[in-house]
Design a protein around this motif. Structure first.
Motif, PDB file in Angstrom:
ATOM      1  N   SER A 197      21.218 -40.530 -27.079  1.00  0.00           N
ATOM      2  CA  SER A 197      21.323 -41.369 -28.291  1.00  0.00           C
ATOM      3  C   SER A 197      20.544 -40.901 -29.567  1.00  0.00           C
ATOM      4  CB  SER A 197      21.021 -42.967 -27.974  1.00  0.00           C
ATOM      5  OG  SER A 197      19.519 -42.980 -27.526  1.00  0.00           O
ATOM      6  N   LEU A 240      32.349 -46.482 -32.275  1.00  0.00           N
ATOM      7  CA  LEU A 240      32.557 -47.908 -31.625  1.00  0.00           C
ATOM      8  C   LEU A 240      32.363 -48.995 -32.698  1.00  0.00           C
ATOM      9  CD1 LEU A 240      31.027 -47.070 -28.194  1.00  0.00           C
ATOM     10  CD2 LEU A 240      33.519 -47.480 -28.598  1.00  0.00           C
ATOM     11  N   GLU A 254      25.528 -59.336 -28.037  1.00  0.00           N
ATOM     12  CA  GLU A 254      25.865 -58.368 -26.785  1.00  0.00           C
ATOM     13  C   GLU A 254      25.553 -57.124 -27.105  1.00  0.00           C
ATOM     14  OE1 GLU A 254      30.391 -57.856 -26.097  1.00  0.00           O
ATOM     15  OE2 GLU A 254      29.887 -56.535 -24.967  1.00  0.00           O
ATOM     16  N   ALA A 310      23.259 -47.230 -19.025  1.00  0.00           N
ATOM     17  CA  ALA A 310      23.215 -46.025 -19.992  1.00  0.00           C
ATOM     18  C   ALA A 310      21.642 -45.726 -20.544  1.00  0.00           C
ATOM     19  CB  ALA A 310      23.963 -46.400 -21.148  1.00  0.00           C
ATOM     20  N   LEU A 311      20.818 -46.358 -20.111  1.00  0.00           N
ATOM     21  CA  LEU A 311      19.370 -46.316 -20.650  1.00  0.00           C
ATOM     22  C   LEU A 311      18.866 -45.359 -19.888  1.00  0.00           C
ATOM     23  CD1 LEU A 311      18.454 -50.062 -21.570  1.00  0.00           C
ATOM     24  CD2 LEU A 311      19.358 -48.036 -22.855  1.00  0.00           C
ATOM     25  N   GLY A 324      25.523 -53.534 -26.333  1.00  0.00           N
ATOM     26  CA  GLY A 324      26.243 -52.269 -25.977  1.00  0.00           C
ATOM     27  C   GLY A 324      27.594 -52.874 -25.874  1.00  0.00           C
ATOM     28  N   PRO A 325      28.444 -53.383 -26.985  1.00  0.00           N
ATOM     29  CA  PRO A 325      29.490 -53.989 -26.977  1.00  0.00           C
ATOM     30  C   PRO A 325      30.753 -53.191 -26.721  1.00  0.00           C
ATOM     31  CG  PRO A 325      29.017 -54.006 -29.147  1.00  0.00           C
ATOM     32  CD  PRO A 325      27.558 -53.426 -28.196  1.00  0.00           C
ATOM     33  N   GLY A 326      30.659 -51.801 -26.690  1.00  0.00           N
ATOM     34  CA  GLY A 326      31.805 -50.881 -26.427  1.00  0.00           C
ATOM     35  C   GLY A 326      32.799 -51.102 -27.580  1.00  0.00           C
ATOM     36  N   ASN A 377      26.550 -46.587 -31.805  1.00  0.00           N
ATOM     37  CA  ASN A 377      27.677 -45.618 -31.884  1.00  0.00           C
ATOM     38  C   ASN A 377      28.362 -45.896 -33.118  1.00  0.00           C
ATOM     39  OD1 ASN A 377      30.245 -44.454 -31.834  1.00  0.00           O
ATOM     40  ND2 ASN A 377      29.975 -44.190 -29.537  1.00  0.00           N
ATOM     41  N   PRO A 412      35.897 -55.218 -19.064  1.00  0.00           N
ATOM     42  CA  PRO A 412      36.701 -55.757 -20.118  1.00  0.00           C
ATOM     43  C   PRO A 412      37.947 -54.957 -20.614  1.00  0.00           C
ATOM     44  CG  PRO A 412      34.299 -55.138 -20.738  1.00  0.00           C
ATOM     45  CD  PRO A 412      34.615 -54.949 -19.441  1.00  0.00           C
ATOM     46  N   VAL A 418      24.286 -55.204 -30.557  1.00  0.00           N
ATOM     47  CA  VAL A 418      23.233 -54.057 -30.504  1.00  0.00           C
ATOM     48  C   VAL A 418      24.100 -52.783 -30.185  1.00  0.00           C
ATOM     49  CG1 VAL A 418      21.212 -53.281 -29.291  1.00  0.00           C
ATOM     50  CG2 VAL A 418      21.755 -55.681 -29.536  1.00  0.00           C
ATOM     51  N   GLU A 419      24.249 -51.868 -31.116  1.00  0.00           N
ATOM     52  CA  GLU A 419      25.078 -50.814 -31.058  1.00  0.00           C
ATOM     53  C   GLU A 419      24.820 -49.452 -31.688  1.00  0.00           C
ATOM     54  OE1 GLU A 419      27.137 -48.561 -29.359  1.00  0.00           O
ATOM     55  OE2 GLU A 419      28.525 -50.349 -29.183  1.00  0.00           O
ATOM     56  N   GLU A 421      27.616 -53.052 -18.240  1.00  0.00           N
ATOM     57  CA  GLU A 421      27.396 -51.589 -18.572  1.00  0.00           C
ATOM     58  C   GLU A 421      26.511 -50.968 -19.712  1.00  0.00           C
ATOM     59  OE1 GLU A 421      29.950 -48.609 -17.049  1.00  0.00           O
ATOM     60  OE2 GLU A 421      31.539 -49.910 -16.414  1.00  0.00           O
ATOM     61  N   PHE A 422      25.622 -51.955 -19.858  1.00  0.00           N
ATOM     62  CA  PHE A 422      24.778 -51.427 -20.991  1.00  0.00           C
ATOM     63  C   PHE A 422      23.291 -50.683 -20.385  1.00  0.00           C
ATOM     64  CE2 PHE A 422      20.721 -52.106 -23.357  1.00  0.00           C
ATOM     65  CZ  PHE A 422      21.162 -51.729 -24.660  1.00  0.00           C
ATOM     66  N   THR A 424      36.074 -49.371 -18.163  1.00  0.00           N
ATOM     67  CA  THR A 424      34.968 -50.939 -18.041  1.00  0.00           C
ATOM     68  C   THR A 424      35.762 -52.062 -17.794  1.00  0.00           C
ATOM     69  OG1 THR A 424      34.775 -51.097 -20.231  1.00  0.00           O
ATOM     70  CG2 THR A 424      33.011 -49.928 -19.299  1.00  0.00           C
TER      71      THR A 424
HETATM   72  N1  SAH Z   1      30.039 -53.178 -22.804  1.00  0.00           N
HETATM   73  C1  SAH Z   1      31.082 -52.421 -23.121  1.00  0.00           C
HETATM   74  C2  SAH Z   1      30.863 -50.822 -23.268  1.00  0.00           C
HETATM   75  C3  SAH Z   1      29.737 -50.357 -22.177  1.00  0.00           C
HETATM   76  S1  SAH Z   1      29.399 -48.365 -22.671  1.00  0.00           S
HETATM   77  C4  SAH Z   1      32.178 -52.326 -22.023  1.00  0.00           C
HETATM   78  O1  SAH Z   1      31.971 -53.073 -20.983  1.00  0.00           O
HETATM   79  O2  SAH Z   1      33.280 -51.796 -22.342  1.00  0.00           O
HETATM   80  C5  SAH Z   1      27.574 -48.568 -23.316  1.00  0.00           C
HETATM   81  C6  SAH Z   1      27.505 -49.204 -24.468  1.00  0.00           C
HETATM   82  O3  SAH Z   1      26.238 -49.251 -24.953  1.00  0.00           O
HETATM   83  C7  SAH Z   1      28.309 -48.544 -25.726  1.00  0.00           C
HETATM   84  O4  SAH Z   1      28.961 -49.350 -26.575  1.00  0.00           O
HETATM   85  C8  SAH Z   1      27.227 -47.538 -26.116  1.00  0.00           C
HETATM   86  O5  SAH Z   1      27.461 -47.162 -27.514  1.00  0.00           O
HETATM   87  C9  SAH Z   1      26.060 -48.568 -26.149  1.00  0.00           C
HETATM   88  N2  SAH Z   1      24.915 -47.868 -26.005  1.00  0.00           N
HETATM   89  C10 SAH Z   1      24.487 -46.985 -25.266  1.00  0.00           C
HETATM   90  N3  SAH Z   1      23.051 -46.513 -25.493  1.00  0.00           N
HETATM   91  C11 SAH Z   1      22.629 -47.512 -26.407  1.00  0.00           C
HETATM   92  C12 SAH Z   1      21.399 -47.678 -27.015  1.00  0.00           C
HETATM   93  N4  SAH Z   1      20.231 -47.081 -26.656  1.00  0.00           N
HETATM   94  N5  SAH Z   1      21.134 -48.568 -27.695  1.00  0.00           N
HETATM   95  C13 SAH Z   1      22.402 -49.454 -28.264  1.00  0.00           C
HETATM   96  N6  SAH Z   1      23.562 -49.341 -27.624  1.00  0.00           N
HETATM   97  C14 SAH Z   1      23.808 -48.573 -26.658  1.00  0.00           C
END
Ligand code: SAH
Length: 360
Positions: free
Chosen positions: A28, A117, A81, A154-155, A83-85, A114, A51, A111-112, A150-151, A49
């Protein structure tokens, strides 16, 4: 500049970098980092994922959201939400909420990081009022219902390995011979070594432990907000819930993984072009929530969560309405709940201001 070049330059000028700084760079930090450069989600992309599998997933979460809204005394609330994908989960949630008396009582924050996205989210939720933020800290002065699917996986995480009875931190170094990245290990401070020994009494040589500082920071913010505003949070992710002190010697393995095009690839292979994740430590989440005087529920499986909320009733309803889709609908639910698919690996926890069980 590609991400690998950024990292090699940084290592050359200031030495090896820790795994969490590496993950942040790859995922990121830069405009061409993985989660900022493209949309990774879908059958034809890197991963899929819940959803994205079925609208029924979001519809079940809507029932949980509505219930939390009622028991928190209704009123105005922000659906936040993380990381709302592509935005499909929120779309499916509000399709249900808008049929209830909650309809005119919520706002939405995403909170995004990307931009690709965000474009998709604007399309899928067109006409809805949404605020986009980069940092969860920006919505902590209001009552929220937080949702994160699934947020947290990714951290960034750190990893510690036990070698010859002492702990070392996993770092990323450069291979001077062929100008590439490689894993290396660094000695940790005496204090950290003692902490890890106390925390993980059953760890033997070869053991691996992980911690996500960023996850704990965000959880503490959420827990404070939950306590102060009677908010609540629902977190769904793949992960584990094991008390560190009771961890068996077989439970100290790495969960770091990289996924490209639905296949596992080496973590250091063409960095920035594959998703890198780690399993979420739900036990550490519970501990952080407690430190902020909020409550966390028991950790249950996605299977139990969805079946208890009645996903099978919804399946039957949809099958009656669309008999031609019967087998597709069944396979979607199967993917979400069956033990050898997403049902057991994915776990669910909620954070609430008062003690609350999932289904009591
Ligand atoms: N919740 C969604 C997407 C999961 S993928 C679903 O279930 O389909 C991870 C999501 O988190 C993506 O939207 C990605 O862009 C976001 N993301 C990843 N790292 C992030 C960060 N450090 N801060 C904010 N958003 C982040």
């Amino acid at each position: 500049m590609d991400i690998e070049r950024h990292l090699l330059n940084e290592i050359r000028s200031s030495g090896p970098i820790s795994l969490d700084d590496f993950m942040e760079a790859v995922l990121s930090k830069y405009y061409n980092s993985y989660y900022r450069a493209k949309n990774p989600l879908g059958e034809k992309k890197d991963f899929i994922t819940s959803p994205e599998v079925s609208q029924m997933f979001g519809e079940m979460i809507a029932l949980w959201v509505y219930n939390q809204w009622i028991i928190s005394g209704k009123g105005e609330v922000n659906l936040a939400e993380l990381g709302p994908g592509r935005g499909v989960l929120m779309r499916d949630i509000i399709s249900v909420l808008d049929k209830t008396d909650m309809k005119n009582h919520y706002k939405i924050s995403f909170v995004e990081v990307n931009e690709e996205l965000i474009k998709e989210q604007k399309k899928i939720l067109s006409g809805k009022q949404i605020t986009w933020i980069k940092n969860p800290a920006d919505i902590m002065d209001m009552k929220n219902i937080f949702i994160a699917n699934e947020f947290f996986d990714a951290l960034p995480i750190k990893q510690y390995h036990k070698v010859k009875s002492s702990w070392k931190e996993l770092v990323i170094n450069s291979n001077e011979f062929n100008d590439s990245l490689l894993f290396d290990k660094k000695v940790v401070t005496d204090d950290l070594n003692k902490y890890l020994n106390d925390e993980y009494p059953n760890a033997k040589d070869g053991a691996n432990v992980e911690e996500s500082i960023r996850t704990i920071e965000i959880i503490k913010l959420i827990a404070e907000n939950v306590k102060k505003y009677n908010s609540s949070a629902l977190i769904i992710d793949y992960g584990y819930d094991i008390d560190p002190k009771k961890r068996k010697s077989t439970q100290f393995y790495s969960t770091l993984q990289a996924l490209r095009d639905h296949k596992y690839v080496p973590v250091l292979d063409k960095v920035g072009t594959a998703d890198i994740t780690a399993h979420v430590d739900f036990n550490a989440i519970k501990k952080a929530v407690k430190q902020r005087f909020a409550y966390s529920s028991e950790v249950i499986s996605q299977r139990e969560f969805l079946l208890s909320l009645g996903i099978e009733l919804r399946l039957n309803e949809l099958k009656k309405k669309n008999p031609e889709l019967e087998s597709i609908l069944e396979s979607q639910v199967n993917r979400l709940v069956s033990k050898d698919q997403m049902g057991e690996l994915f776990k669910v926890i909620m954070i609430t201001s008062n003690k609350q069980k999932f289904f009591s």
